[in-house]
Design a protein around this motif. Sequence first.
Motif, PDB file in Angstrom:
ATOM      1  N   LEU A   1      -9.582   8.153 -56.015  1.00 39.70           N
ATOM      2  CA  LEU A   1      -8.590   7.075 -56.016  1.00 39.70           C
ATOM      3  C   LEU A   1      -8.939   5.946 -55.056  1.00 39.70           C
ATOM      4  O   LEU A   1      -8.470   4.816 -55.230  1.00 39.70           O
ATOM      5  CB  LEU A   1      -7.207   7.634 -55.669  1.00 39.70           C
ATOM      6  CG  LEU A   1      -6.569   8.551 -56.723  1.00 39.70           C
ATOM      7  CD1 LEU A   1      -5.205   9.036 -56.251  1.00 39.70           C
ATOM      8  CD2 LEU A   1      -6.437   7.840 -58.063  1.00 39.70           C
ATOM      9  N   THR A   2      -9.753   6.238 -54.044  1.00 41.73           N
ATOM     10  CA  THR A   2     -10.103   5.209 -53.060  1.00 41.73           C
ATOM     11  C   THR A   2     -11.567   4.798 -53.138  1.00 41.73           C
ATOM     12  O   THR A   2     -12.018   3.994 -52.308  1.00 41.73           O
ATOM     13  CB  THR A   2      -9.797   5.710 -51.634  1.00 41.73           C
ATOM     14  OG1 THR A   2     -10.597   6.876 -51.357  1.00 41.73           O
ATOM     15  CG2 THR A   2      -8.325   6.045 -51.480  1.00 41.73           C
ATOM     16  N   ALA A   3     -12.311   5.348 -54.115  1.00 40.62           N
ATOM     17  CA  ALA A   3     -13.738   5.045 -54.273  1.00 40.62           C
ATOM     18  C   ALA A   3     -14.491   5.289 -52.967  1.00 40.62           C
ATOM     19  O   ALA A   3     -15.301   4.485 -52.522  1.00 40.62           O
ATOM     20  CB  ALA A   3     -13.939   3.603 -54.745  1.00 40.62           C
TER      21      ALA A   3
ATOM     22  N   VAL B   1      -6.493   7.247 -46.596  1.00 40.90           N
ATOM     23  CA  VAL B   1      -5.092   7.521 -46.914  1.00 40.90           C
ATOM     24  C   VAL B   1      -4.241   6.271 -46.733  1.00 40.90           C
ATOM     25  O   VAL B   1      -3.323   6.003 -47.520  1.00 40.90           O
ATOM     26  CB  VAL B   1      -4.554   8.679 -46.041  1.00 40.90           C
ATOM     27  CG1 VAL B   1      -3.035   8.754 -46.119  1.00 40.90           C
ATOM     28  CG2 VAL B   1      -5.162   9.999 -46.483  1.00 40.90           C
ATOM     29  N   ARG B   2      -4.532   5.485 -45.714  1.00 42.62           N
ATOM     30  CA  ARG B   2      -3.741   4.270 -45.457  1.00 42.62           C
ATOM     31  C   ARG B   2      -3.768   3.323 -46.651  1.00 42.62           C
ATOM     32  O   ARG B   2      -2.797   2.619 -46.917  1.00 42.62           O
ATOM     33  CB  ARG B   2      -4.260   3.550 -44.212  1.00 42.62           C
ATOM     34  CG  ARG B   2      -3.897   4.214 -42.910  1.00 42.62           C
ATOM     35  CD  ARG B   2      -4.165   3.314 -41.716  1.00 42.62           C
ATOM     36  NE  ARG B   2      -4.040   4.047 -40.464  1.00 42.62           N
ATOM     37  CZ  ARG B   2      -2.883   4.341 -39.891  1.00 42.62           C
ATOM     38  NH1 ARG B   2      -1.749   3.951 -40.465  1.00 42.62           N
ATOM     39  NH2 ARG B   2      -2.850   5.015 -38.760  1.00 42.62           N
ATOM     40  N   SER B   3      -4.883   3.303 -47.373  1.00 45.34           N
ATOM     41  CA  SER B   3      -4.984   2.403 -48.519  1.00 45.34           C
ATOM     42  C   SER B   3      -4.064   2.828 -49.661  1.00 45.34           C
ATOM     43  O   SER B   3      -3.741   2.025 -50.541  1.00 45.34           O
ATOM     44  CB  SER B   3      -6.433   2.340 -49.013  1.00 45.34           C
ATOM     45  OG  SER B   3      -6.836   3.581 -49.552  1.00 45.34           O
ATOM     46  N   LEU B   4      -3.633   4.096 -49.665  1.00 39.49           N
ATOM     47  CA  LEU B   4      -2.719   4.592 -50.705  1.00 39.49           C
ATOM     48  C   LEU B   4      -1.267   4.605 -50.232  1.00 39.49           C
ATOM     49  O   LEU B   4      -0.353   4.690 -51.041  1.00 39.49           O
ATOM     50  CB  LEU B   4      -3.113   6.020 -51.122  1.00 39.49           C
ATOM     51  CG  LEU B   4      -4.483   6.203 -51.772  1.00 39.49           C
ATOM     52  CD1 LEU B   4      -4.713   7.680 -52.055  1.00 39.49           C
ATOM     53  CD2 LEU B   4      -4.581   5.392 -53.058  1.00 39.49           C
ATOM     54  N   SER B   5      -1.073   4.530 -48.931  1.00 39.35           N
ATOM     55  CA  SER B   5       0.267   4.674 -48.367  1.00 39.35           C
ATOM     56  C   SER B   5       0.988   3.334 -48.323  1.00 39.35           C
ATOM     57  O   SER B   5       1.248   2.770 -47.259  1.00 39.35           O
ATOM     58  CB  SER B   5       0.179   5.275 -46.962  1.00 39.35           C
ATOM     59  OG  SER B   5       1.458   5.497 -46.428  1.00 39.35           O
ATOM     60  N   THR B   6       1.317   2.824 -49.503  1.00 38.47           N
ATOM     61  CA  THR B   6       2.039   1.551 -49.590  1.00 38.47           C
ATOM     62  C   THR B   6       3.533   1.782 -49.422  1.00 38.47           C
ATOM     63  O   THR B   6       4.070   2.826 -49.813  1.00 38.47           O
ATOM     64  CB  THR B   6       1.768   0.894 -50.948  1.00 38.47           C
ATOM     65  OG1 THR B   6       2.133   1.806 -51.991  1.00 38.47           O
ATOM     66  CG2 THR B   6       0.298   0.537 -51.086  1.00 38.47           C
ATOM     67  N   GLY B   7       4.201   0.815 -48.839  1.00 35.16           N
ATOM     68  CA  GLY B   7       5.633   0.936 -48.644  1.00 35.16           C
ATOM     69  C   GLY B   7       5.973   2.136 -47.771  1.00 35.16           C
ATOM     70  O   GLY B   7       5.361   2.364 -46.731  1.00 35.16           O
ATOM     71  N   ASP B   8       6.946   2.933 -48.223  1.00 39.43           N
ATOM     72  CA  ASP B   8       7.362   4.115 -47.466  1.00 39.43           C
ATOM     73  C   ASP B   8       6.694   5.387 -47.989  1.00 39.43           C
ATOM     74  O   ASP B   8       7.096   6.499 -47.620  1.00 39.43           O
ATOM     75  CB  ASP B   8       8.889   4.286 -47.553  1.00 39.43           C
ATOM     76  CG  ASP B   8       9.638   3.131 -46.900  1.00 39.43           C
ATOM     77  OD1 ASP B   8       9.092   2.571 -45.927  1.00 39.43           O
ATOM     78  OD2 ASP B   8      10.747   2.805 -47.357  1.00 39.43           O
TER      79      ASP B   8
END
Length: 311
Positions: A188-190, A206-213
């Motif tokens: 998912l993050t290549a 992980v930060r790149s997937l952790s959008t919003g809450d």
Amino acid sequence: MGRVFVAGSINMDVVATAERHPKIGETVAGRQVLYFPGGKGANQAVSSAKQGVPTSLIGRVGDDAFGNELKAFLGSQGVDLSLVKETPGAHTGTAIITVAKADNTIVVVPGANARVDADDVAAASLTEDDVAVSQFEIPLPAILALFERARAAGAATILNPAPAMACSAELLDLVDILILNESELGFLTATEFSGTGNPARLVEAVRSLSTGDKIVCVTLGERGAIALIDGQPLPIAGRKVQAVDTTGAGDCFVGAFAAQLASGNTIPYALAYANTAASICVQRMGAGPSMPTAAEVKALLSAGRPPRADP
């Protein structure tokens, strides 16, 4: 207490055990052939139900012997099957699994699982205390429909994006908690991960997937797990055990976590609980039958067994 609704696959796992995995084009002698109830949806539902939380499974089986066997097993584990449909003319989902030295390779033939649609999830009556769970072994439109219903009801949503595949931002935006392994995180993050565990690189991905809450948790096998909650990394220490079969370990984690969430427990506690449950699961053969009971997990937690170092 809330309920857990799992929309997902229902498979019969045909397991061949061998000393090692064959190379491409090679034949190796196997030891035995075993049949176990499986499928990511079914596994997660069993894991949740065995924690004593009301759990409903949404999915499909074929009109064949495997379908009958699977429904009998799931019912015996306390899973509500009122939302499971029998699909005429379709075979029940089947997974062909090779296990060698506790590691596995899996080929999944979807069968009736590929017929799950938005109408199948429409009968799920969700409330704000409930938890909706899904994975990628059923069509994405059905998952989107379930999570839209959950969001409208105020229920929590958990996505286990496995097997890894591309999905829409619309679906990801409906996810409250994303639980995945290193391989799926890499897809998912290549990003390429070696499996040796570099917390800084994991957290960055992980930060790149952790959008919003959104809360994102990466399971790391015997190294435990690491979650990002409110922008802060939370490591979950691993447990050193003698693994027999890792099939279903991730599903055990997801189901046990969902059950604790529906019971009103905190995210950190639910993660530690789920990790402990998964450490029991890998010490047994099979997927569905290996899911531990609440008593087994609580006994291990209360024993105060020292965990391994953080990943």
